[in-house]
Scaffold this active site. Structure first.
Site, PDB file in Angstrom:
ATOM      1  N   HIS A 126       0.834  -1.200   0.000  1.00  0.00           N
ATOM      2  CA  HIS A 126       0.000   0.000   0.000  1.00  0.00           C
ATOM      3  C   HIS A 126       0.866   1.246   0.000  1.00  0.00           C
ATOM      4  O   HIS A 126       0.513   2.269  -0.559  1.00  0.00           O
ATOM      5  CB  HIS A 126      -0.911   0.015   1.231  1.00  0.00           C
ATOM      6  CG  HIS A 126      -2.167  -0.740   1.019  1.00  0.00           C
ATOM      7  ND1 HIS A 126      -2.530  -1.828   1.769  1.00  0.00           N
ATOM      8  CD2 HIS A 126      -3.148  -0.558   0.113  1.00  0.00           C
ATOM      9  CE1 HIS A 126      -3.679  -2.286   1.328  1.00  0.00           C
ATOM     10  NE2 HIS A 126      -4.079  -1.543   0.335  1.00  0.00           N
ATOM     11  N   GLU A 175      -2.440 -10.728 -33.543  1.00  0.00           N
ATOM     12  CA  GLU A 175      -1.026 -10.745 -33.158  1.00  0.00           C
ATOM     13  C   GLU A 175      -0.303 -11.954 -33.742  1.00  0.00           C
ATOM     14  O   GLU A 175       0.826 -12.246 -33.368  1.00  0.00           O
ATOM     15  CB  GLU A 175      -0.866 -10.687 -31.634  1.00  0.00           C
ATOM     16  CG  GLU A 175      -1.598 -11.764 -30.866  1.00  0.00           C
ATOM     17  CD  GLU A 175      -1.436 -11.619 -29.347  1.00  0.00           C
ATOM     18  OE1 GLU A 175      -0.527 -10.913 -28.893  1.00  0.00           O
ATOM     19  OE2 GLU A 175      -2.241 -12.240 -28.634  1.00  0.00           O
ATOM     20  N   ASP A 214       3.824  -9.438 -30.520  1.00  0.00           N
ATOM     21  CA  ASP A 214       3.827 -10.816 -31.006  1.00  0.00           C
ATOM     22  C   ASP A 214       3.746 -10.887 -32.528  1.00  0.00           C
ATOM     23  O   ASP A 214       4.371 -11.749 -33.146  1.00  0.00           O
ATOM     24  CB  ASP A 214       2.668 -11.604 -30.380  1.00  0.00           C
ATOM     25  CG  ASP A 214       3.026 -12.084 -28.979  1.00  0.00           C
ATOM     26  OD1 ASP A 214       4.187 -12.504 -28.789  1.00  0.00           O
ATOM     27  OD2 ASP A 214       2.174 -12.024 -28.077  1.00  0.00           O
ATOM     28  N   CYS A 232      -2.279  -2.118 -29.770  1.00  0.00           N
ATOM     29  CA  CYS A 232      -1.953  -2.075 -28.341  1.00  0.00           C
ATOM     30  C   CYS A 232      -0.536  -2.576 -28.056  1.00  0.00           C
ATOM     31  O   CYS A 232      -0.109  -2.595 -26.908  1.00  0.00           O
ATOM     32  CB  CYS A 232      -2.967  -2.864 -27.522  1.00  0.00           C
ATOM     33  SG  CYS A 232      -2.981  -4.614 -27.896  1.00  0.00           S
TER      34      CYS A 232
HETATM   35  C1  PEP Z   1       1.380  -7.852 -28.179  1.00  0.00           C
HETATM   36  O1  PEP Z   1       1.719  -9.009 -28.404  1.00  0.00           O
HETATM   37  O2  PEP Z   1       1.657  -6.889 -28.917  1.00  0.00           O
HETATM   38  C2  PEP Z   1       0.650  -7.529 -26.945  1.00  0.00           C
HETATM   39  C3  PEP Z   1       0.151  -6.325 -26.746  1.00  0.00           C
HETATM   40  O3  PEP Z   1       0.526  -8.498 -26.009  1.00  0.00           O
HETATM   41  P1  PEP Z   1       1.729  -8.953 -25.030  1.00  0.00           P
HETATM   42  O4  PEP Z   1       2.830  -7.948 -25.166  1.00  0.00           O
HETATM   43  O5  PEP Z   1       1.158  -8.997 -23.670  1.00  0.00           O
HETATM   44  O6  PEP Z   1       2.071 -10.293 -25.571  1.00  0.00           O
HETATM   45 MG    MG Z   2       0.860 -10.665 -27.321  1.00  0.00          MG
END
Ligand code: PEP
Ligand code: MG
Length: 538
Positions: A187, A428, A452, A499
């Site tokens: 915390h 991905e 990925d 992402c």
């Molecule tokens: C990715 O593969 O781009 C992704 C966002 O997932 P992670 O990095 O958690 O594999």
């Molecule tokens: Mg990934």
């Protein structure tokens, strides 16, 4: 000059004099009692007093720092109703000891038990037990509460800081803090983040009196604690600090502004998070939503999988914090580099190409269903989207939709009222990108995981340092797959985001906008920087 490594719990740079904080640790000697009943009454009176103090602190904190952070005092008050803690004190009292010794000893035993646990979260509860039992002991011995006092702004160094000590730190006077002990999940660390004070925990130094008053640096970017930095280094650090502060100030001005280019093109900028507390950072950075909540972090570092209730509480908390902004939660992506012993996964020759993510979930419906139930239940508390990782085929999507629909119906039968939930997939793998025209007709959105996607497209393990040059997300093959995915998403009328780490790469922002990418999801600290980039573009 000495440099010590620590674990950064809050980024930033502070330079100032060191102030050693040594807690007045109250101890009670072993003393027997002639009247156990009287000792028990003294103990209960001290508990009542401590509870009243905690209620007062909670109410004060509620006004000062808000409900979420004030909760810690409520938790402490509840610890004083905990049967195990009270039972431990009662057992020692029954042995014929005085109340002071029983409180001190019970606090040590219970805190020791937590400290020995494997789970980082449970481990960090030891500080809470110590804190609360010191409070009862002080109440019993009628001792005043110790504050942290210093006249000028200082860098505070302590063996450990309890949550209530941390909360009482006068932000005006404390430039940063550095502790010998402590964990990033405590915390105390959470509070440091919410207060925006640069902080290091678990730092490899010892608290010697000779350190008092020395000029020090806490570098929350590099995780360094430097005592008496050499002139040249100090000059460099001060100029980094100045630049960092000026930049932060400039970025602040962008809060509440649109992510819009000069010619009017807009894009959503969301944040990637790994736990509930990160949502605060996302909000602080004025992220438009959460584009990726890596839910597997809830499963790591523990003895067994989180229960439906635990997951529900976490997802609900994030949705409530985000107050109606979209929250994309990715289902468990365990396997490859993210391992949890209790899943008992076999060792694999090629873990990245192995048994991971959705492949495990579709085999282990028991695990998958628990998570989906928690997610759908939480969906009543905000705008939830669920996303599935590592998709390579249409069959997987069909199977996922069937299971998800089964879970939703079952919850309705049980009387729950799930909200509207979008279902999307991560693109991905090259397979998903190549099939994106078909997959787009079966889901509500795509989120491109470039981390990925790059490793699979270029056949280059993302964990292998030797392949860093090859595992390059700028490779034309990766960019073509991204382009294909975005076009196919839009042709089918669904939204598409990115992402992976590439989303924050400002050299590609213009290209992503031209392509019409709808959303970029980046770490909270990158949100405002990316907004600035977008706003600078023609
Ligand atoms: C990715 O593969 O781009 C992704 C966002 O997932 P992670 O990095 O958690 O594999
Ligand atoms: Mg990934």
């Amino acid at each position: 000059m000495e440099t010590y490594r620590g674990k950064s719990v809050m980024q930033g740079i502070a330079v100032g004099r060191l102030y050693l904080h040594r807690r007045a640790d109250y101890h009670a000697a072993v003393q027997t009692a002639s009247d156990p009943e009287a000792e028990r009454a003294r103990f209960l009176a001290a508990v009542d007093e401590a509870k009243a103090e905690l209620t007062h602190l909670y109410e004060e904190a509620l006004v000062d720092i808000g409900e979420e952070h004030a909760q810690i005092f409520e938790i402490h008050r509840m610890l004083l109703e905990d049967e195990f803690y009270l039972g431990t004190v009662a057992d020692i009292l029954l042995g014929g000891y005085q109340a002071a010794y029983a409180i001190d000893e019970a606090g040590k035993r219970v805190a020791g038990m937590f400290a020995d646990m494997e789970d980082e979260y449970m481990k960090s509860r030891a500080a809470d037990i110590r804190d609360v039992s010191q409070r009862v002991l002080r109440a019993l011995l009628k001792l005043p509460e110790e504050g942290i006092r210093s006249e000028e702004p200082v860098i505070l160094a302590a063996e450990d800081l309890t949550p209530s000590e941390t909360l009482k730190l006068d932000k005006e006077k404390i430039l940063a803090f550095v502790t010998v002990k402590g964990s990033v999940n405590s915390h105390t660390a959470i509070l440091a983040r919410s207060m925006g004070i640069p902080a290091l925990v678990n730092t490899e130094f010892s608290l010697a009196d000779s350190l008092q008053g020395k000029t020090c640096v806490v570098d929350g970017f590099a995780g360094n604690f430097i005592v008496e930095p050499e002139e040249a280094l100090l000059t460099r650090i001060l100029s980094r600090k100045e630049a960092w502060e000026a930049d932060l100030l400039a970025l602040e001005q962008l809060k509440g502004r649109e992510n819009r280019t000069k010619s009017g093109k807009k894009i959503n900028i969301y944040a990637n998070i790994g736990n509930v507390a990160d949502a605060d950072a996302a909000l602080l950075a004025d992220a438009g939503g959460i584009g990726l909540f890596r839910s597997e972090f809830l499963y790591l570092g523990r003895e067994s999988a989180p229960t439906e209730e635990e997951q529900f509480a976490a997802y609900r908390a994030v949705l409530e914090k985000m107050e109606g902004r979209e929250v994309v939660i990715r289902t468990l992506d365990i396997g490859a580099d993210k391992r949890a012993d209790y899943f008992q996964l076999d060792e694999e020759e090629n873990p990245a190409l192995g048994y991971r993510g959705i492949r495990i979930c579709l085999d282990r419906e028991d695990i998958f269903t628990v998570q989906l139930r928690a997610l759908y239940r939480a969906s009543a508390y905000g705008r939830l989207a669920i996303m599935f990782p590592m998709i390579v085929s249409m069959e997987e999507v069909v199977q996922i939709r069937q299971i998800a629909e089964g879970v939703r119906k079952q919850l309705l039968e049980e009387g729950y009222v799930p909200g509207e939930v979008e279902l999307g997939i991560m693109v991905e793998t090259p397979a998903a990108a190549l099939l994106s025209d078909r997959l787009a007709r079966a889901v509500d959105f795509f989120s491109i995981g470039t981390n990925d996607l790059t490793q699979y497209t270029l056949a280059a393990d993302r964990e292998n340092r030797r392949l860093e040059k090859i595992c390059n997300a700028h490779h034309e093959a990766v960019l073509r797959l991204i382009e294909m995915t975005v076009k196919n998403a839009h042709a089918a009328g669904i939204w598409v985001g990115i992402c992976g780490e590439l989303a924050a790469d400002e050299t590609l922002t213009e290209r992503f906008l031209e392509l019409g990418v709808d959303e970029l999801s980046v770490s909270p600290s990158a949100v405002l920087k990316l907004r600035r980039k977008v706003r600078e573009l023609p």
